[in-house]
Design a protein around this motif. Structure first.
Motif, PDB file in Angstrom:
ATOM      1  N   TRP A  27      25.933   2.463 -33.681  1.00  0.00           N
ATOM      2  CA  TRP A  27      26.431   1.140 -33.958  1.00  0.00           C
ATOM      3  C   TRP A  27      27.287   0.505 -32.942  1.00  0.00           C
ATOM      4  CZ3 TRP A  27      31.351  -1.037 -34.709  1.00  0.00           C
ATOM      5  CH2 TRP A  27      31.293  -2.322 -35.516  1.00  0.00           C
ATOM      6  N   VAL A  28      27.974   1.469 -32.272  1.00  0.00           N
ATOM      7  CA  VAL A  28      28.983   1.048 -31.242  1.00  0.00           C
ATOM      8  C   VAL A  28      28.046   0.511 -29.909  1.00  0.00           C
ATOM      9  CG1 VAL A  28      30.313   1.925 -29.450  1.00  0.00           C
ATOM     10  CG2 VAL A  28      30.763   2.423 -31.706  1.00  0.00           C
ATOM     11  N   GLU A  55      26.804   0.805 -21.498  1.00  0.00           N
ATOM     12  CA  GLU A  55      25.153   0.877 -21.224  1.00  0.00           C
ATOM     13  C   GLU A  55      24.977   0.249 -20.158  1.00  0.00           C
ATOM     14  OE1 GLU A  55      23.325   0.922 -24.582  1.00  0.00           O
ATOM     15  OE2 GLU A  55      21.512   1.159 -23.628  1.00  0.00           O
ATOM     16  N   THR A  56      25.870  -1.001 -19.692  1.00  0.00           N
ATOM     17  CA  THR A  56      25.700  -1.736 -18.499  1.00  0.00           C
ATOM     18  C   THR A  56      25.910  -0.785 -17.138  1.00  0.00           C
ATOM     19  OG1 THR A  56      26.273  -3.829 -19.511  1.00  0.00           O
ATOM     20  CG2 THR A  56      26.167  -3.941 -17.220  1.00  0.00           C
ATOM     21  N   ARG A  80      26.215  -2.883 -31.112  1.00  0.00           N
ATOM     22  CA  ARG A  80      26.893  -4.065 -31.804  1.00  0.00           C
ATOM     23  C   ARG A  80      28.158  -4.355 -31.009  1.00  0.00           C
ATOM     24  NH1 ARG A  80      25.278  -6.412 -36.410  1.00  0.00           N
ATOM     25  NH2 ARG A  80      26.849  -8.012 -35.618  1.00  0.00           N
ATOM     26  N   THR A  81      28.869  -3.327 -30.183  1.00  0.00           N
ATOM     27  CA  THR A  81      30.005  -3.539 -29.734  1.00  0.00           C
ATOM     28  C   THR A  81      30.229  -3.949 -28.385  1.00  0.00           C
ATOM     29  OG1 THR A  81      30.723  -1.492 -29.196  1.00  0.00           O
ATOM     30  CG2 THR A  81      31.065  -2.277 -31.427  1.00  0.00           C
ATOM     31  N   THR A  82      31.415  -4.555 -27.832  1.00  0.00           N
ATOM     32  CA  THR A  82      31.211  -4.997 -26.384  1.00  0.00           C
ATOM     33  C   THR A  82      31.595  -3.660 -25.718  1.00  0.00           C
ATOM     34  OG1 THR A  82      33.614  -5.194 -26.752  1.00  0.00           O
ATOM     35  CG2 THR A  82      32.301  -7.201 -26.649  1.00  0.00           C
ATOM     36  N   PHE A 108      28.109  -2.130 -24.860  1.00  0.00           N
ATOM     37  CA  PHE A 108      27.576  -2.874 -23.977  1.00  0.00           C
ATOM     38  C   PHE A 108      28.110  -2.581 -22.477  1.00  0.00           C
ATOM     39  CE2 PHE A 108      26.733  -6.698 -21.623  1.00  0.00           C
ATOM     40  CZ  PHE A 108      25.421  -6.779 -21.876  1.00  0.00           C
ATOM     41  N   ARG A 109      29.529  -2.396 -22.454  1.00  0.00           N
ATOM     42  CA  ARG A 109      30.029  -1.664 -21.050  1.00  0.00           C
ATOM     43  C   ARG A 109      29.520  -0.638 -20.680  1.00  0.00           C
ATOM     44  NH1 ARG A 109      35.046  -3.847 -23.333  1.00  0.00           N
ATOM     45  NH2 ARG A 109      35.701  -5.773 -22.355  1.00  0.00           N
TER      46      ARG A 109
END
Lengths: 502, 350
Positions: free
Chosen positions: B203-204, B215-216, B207-209, B212-213
């Motif tokens: 979920w993290v 993963e980016t 759905r979470t910022t 996303f950080r």
């Protein structure tokens, strides 16, 4: 005289796309043939067939009369065909000399004779008038120079036929002219040249014959003597294109972007931007013209917080922007279309949807606190894909799967859709097809008309001249002259770019 | 379309497992045993009865967590080979807190002991993370070295400093009842917690910022930095959180299964986590089936030896083959997606 290269009725289909349909092209010794077409017209596929990296479904390819078997990757090279790739095949941590001799090194015993190699490189670069520093590390060199090394590498191998894949995409106008001269010299010495490009001016300048590809088919064969740029453009896109950008009068207001006594080093710690002053007012486009390597890249990176500033400051609406903090600069209303979109502008394995919020994913409305707002992300992507004409099967498609023009539209959409006071566009149409160029230009003008201060840095002088309201000529890390669009005549700007006085 | 994508994503792991079992069958046959009988025994002991399933899930619990630890690293572009060391550290720290601290009720003592495991595991991960973030030292090197250091260190601690009095074996005293993880319906409750955590991590990332950080950063460091994401912080977080989850896995082993810290236990759990994470395609939910499969095989290996006369090491062999089959395509893809790999494989674009 028999042709060096004869491509006859080559057809290649990929699932869902006909990349090449019954294409025939030939190149004879001493001839420059231009293969002209937009991105995705099938130029690269055709060349890959020659080198055996793509297997044509039908048709044949002959070099000096000999049939090249489909998928024969060594056949063309063994018969004296050299290739300069669009993407560099250089080892960044090696010197220029080492890169050029790589794969066929002069030896003394079991060691590389680096002295002889160096001499060879110097001789080679003098012979063709392509100046390089044999001892420089490739990673420190600007792209234009890296391209020059690629060309030298190919020329070193006594080629009879040289294929150049979009060689001028990264070159300055001067470098381009030099390269065109090199091509002419090569042709005069009996080498055949196949020149792949989408730039009309270059085709008109050097080609003996032009083969225009459109949607994988030969749209027409002609020569510069029989046609003009308009005619070529029509063949290329199948419609009339407006080469001149249409825009209204600029209505500049107060200065929004102020650069004061800014000094910046390049990667080799040499001063690249030297106490530079420049103002961009709200509602105008200032174009920075200059030969690549005169500090434009460093200037852009320093403005956008990507490169440390030695001294001086960059103000946006009177407030100083942070050094070395791209996100902080961005948060002050500075949109940036970066020169290297693959490295900075996009995460190619991310969906278009995620790329469209890359630098604002953690702000409302795209996130509420810690949680990303999926519905808003989709809404945003759907709207921007429509508004910015991004050609994609879906908003979930990865950015890497798009063509160069559409990738750039993703970046432009993200940057220009935000509340923006300043737009810094670095080489915004490099490697982008004609249709997308027109679109991107119109978006930049729309940003200007919306009251943004636009700083445009481009190696394409034509782009600067047609978009800019004021032209700032950069030379040796300084702005040597600022001209009104009306007085910025091509020849004058060219002289200023070369460091001569007007 | 979703179905097609799904089948393509999971084809590699499924084929890898099948191929490994096929080769394993051949090896069992060469030994002179009946592969069918051996596999039947393996699977009926692992999944054929309530007690078998309970054992399997118990074995799968630390594997889910070590798989998650590796997965979080992979998502952030890091190859955390140090999960074994992080897990063992957590196992030791939790066991120490479990026997040394007296007089607390279970609802304080047990969570406290687990927090010890998490904290120490995270600390070990953080060492490698900090070396990467601030000194640029590759995490594969540092985590391998940390593994060796930690295994030797806990061996010493359990054999000397914190050894159970009067004991010759290297092991700590038994933990107190107030730090013991209770079982639910004879199932180790740690398993449900591990599943919840896997879902939480998924979920993290989804759905979470924060997800996303990370993963980016994993996909494009330059773009991440440019977009205002701190690459250093992402590396530190991924290594610390991964280490913490591994440490929790070790803690659950000590407090729920073994009852103390003993260096001869816990072996290989962290390394199986690498296989599981890769089988799960770096998807936090994907680690669950892999962990259950491998947990079942580990748990039933001895019974298989009894039934079919096959050496239990055949399980190690099959798992090695699984890893081999699943990494070949994964590595090829990873190589292409990294910056260095892109330089090697680029050239013919557009």
């Amino acid at each position: 005289m028999s042709a060096l290269l004869e491509i006859t009725n080559v057809t290649k289909t990929f699932p869902g796309v006909v990349a090449n349909e019954s294409i025939s092209v030939s190149v004879s010794a001493g001839e420059i043939v231009a293969l002209l077409g937009e991105n995705g017209a099938g130029k690269s596929t055709l060349v890959k067939s020659v080198f055996g990296m793509v297997r044509p479904d039908s048709g044949e390819i002959r070099i000096k009369g000999e049939l090249i078997a489909p998928g024969d990757t060594g056949g063309a090279i063994a018969r004296g065909v050299g290739m300069v790739h669009q993407h560099f095949q250089l080892v960044p941590v090696m010197t220029v000399t080492e890169n050029i001799i790589l794969g066929d090194e002069p030896k003394r015993g079991i060691f590389i004779n680096i002295k002889a190699a160096r001499a060879e490189v110097i001789a080679l670069s003098e012979k063709y008038g392509l100046e390089v520093d044999p001892d420089a590390l490739v990673e420190d060199l600007p792209v234009g120079t890296q391209q020059r090394i690629e060309i030298l590498k190919a020329l070193r191998k006594d080629v009879d036929l040289l294929i150049l894949d979009e060689p001028t995409a990264v070159l300055t106008p001067q470098e381009t002219d030099e390269l065109l001269q090199v091509m002419k010299n090569l042709a005069a010495s009996g080498v055949g040249v196949l020149f792949i490009t989408h730039k009309l001016r270059e085709v008109m300048a050097v080609a003996d014959r032009v083969v225009v590809l459109r949607n994988g088919r030969v749209a027409g064969s002609t020569s510069p003597k029989e046609t003009d740029e308009e005619g070529l453009a029509q063949l290329m896109v199948g419609r009339n294109v407006v080469l001149q950008v249409e825009k209204g009068e600029a209505k500049p207001a107060a200065p929004t972007l102020e650069i004061k006594a800014l000094s910046v080093n390049d990667d080799r710690k040499h001063l690249a931007v030297d106490a530079l002053d420049l103002e961009v007012r709200a509602g105008e486009i200032v174009g920075v013209a200059g030969v690549e390597g005169n500090g434009q890249r460093e200037l852009v990176e320093a403005i956008c917080g990507m490169r440390p500033r030695l001294s001086g400051e960059v103000l946006v609406a009177g407030a100083p922007t942070p050094d070395m903090h791209p996100h902080g600069v961005h948060a002050m209303g500075v949109s940036h279309i970066p020169e290297d979109r693959e490295k900075h502008g996009l995460v190619s394995s991310y969906s278009i949807e995620d790329n469209l919020v890359l630098n604002q994913f953690d702000r409302a409305p795209f996130a509420q606190g810690w949680i990303r707002n999926v519905a808003t992300l989709e809404e945003n992507a759907t709207r921007l894909v429509e508004e910015f004409d991004i050609r994609t099967p879906s908003i979930k498609t990865t950015a890497g799967a798009l063509s160069g023009g559409n990738k750039q539209k993703v970046v432009v959409a993200r940057e220009l859709s935000q509340d923006t006071r300043v737009v810094v566009a670095a080489q915004p149409t490099r490697g982008v097809d004609v249709g997308s160029i027109e679109f991107i230009h119109n978006q930049l003008i729309a940003a200007r008309d919306g009251g943004a201060a636009v700083l445009l840095v481009s190696a394409e002088l034509d782009e600067i001249l047609s978009l800019a309201d004021r032209v700032a000529v950069m030379f040796g890390g300084k702005i040597v002259s600022i001209l009104d669009a009306k007085e910025a005549e091509r020849g004058l700007v060219g002289r200023l770019m070369a460091g001569l006085s007007a | 379309m979703a179905g097609k994508k799904f089948s393509r994503t999971w084809l590699t792991p499924v084929v890898a497992v099948l191929v490994a079992f096929a080769i394993g069958a051949l090896l069992i046959y060469i030994q002179g045993a009946d592969p069918l009988k051996a596999y039947q025994s393996l699977f009926s002991h692992a999944f054929g009865s309530w007690s078998g399933i309970a054992k399997t899930l118990g074995k799968a619990t630390p594997l889910v967590l070590s798989g998650l630890a590796v997965t979080i690293g992979l998502r952030a572009g890091l190859f955390n080979i140090g999960v074994q060391g992080q897990l063992v550290t957590g196992a030791f720290a939790a066991a120490w807190a479990g026997y040394f601290i007296h007089g607390l009720p279970i609802y304080i003592h047990l969570p406290l002991a687990l927090i010890f495991g998490i904290t120490f595991g995270a600390g070990v991960g953080l060492i490698a993370g900090a070396l990467k973030a601030y000194r640029g030292i590759h995490e594969v090197i540092t985590t391998i070295m940390l593994n060796s250091i930690i295994l030797a260190l806990v061996d010493y601690l359990a054999g000397h400093v914190f050894q159970e009095p009067g004991q010759i074996l290297a092991r700590t005293p038994h933990i107190l009842p107030s730090a013991t993880i209770p079982k639910i319906f004879s199932l180790p409750s740690g398993f449900f917690f591990a599943i919840l955590l896997a879902y939480g991590v998924w979920w993290v990332f989804q759905r979470t910022t924060s997800g996303f950080r990370l993963e980016t950063v994993g996909r494009n460091k330059s773009a991440a930095w440019y977009a205002g994401i701190s690459v250093k912080r992402a590396v530190l977080i991924a290594m610390a959180v991964g280490g913490g989850i591994a440490g929790l896995g070790g803690g659950i082993e000590s407090l729920g299964v073994i009852g103390r810290f003993e260096p001869t236990f816990n072996t290989g759990l962290g390394f199986d986590g690498i296989t599981i994470a890769l089988l799960g395609r770096a998807n936090p939910l994907g680690v669950i089936p892999g962990a259950i499969l491998i947990g079942g095989m580990r748990g039933a290996a001895a019974s298989m030896q009894f039934d079919a006369g096959v050496a239990p090491e055949i399980v190690d062999l099959i798992l090695a083959l699984v890893l081999f089959c699943v990494t070949a395509p994964f590595l090829a893809k990873w190589l292409k997606s990294t910056e260095v790999g892109a330089k090697i494989t680029s050239g013919w674009g557009n």
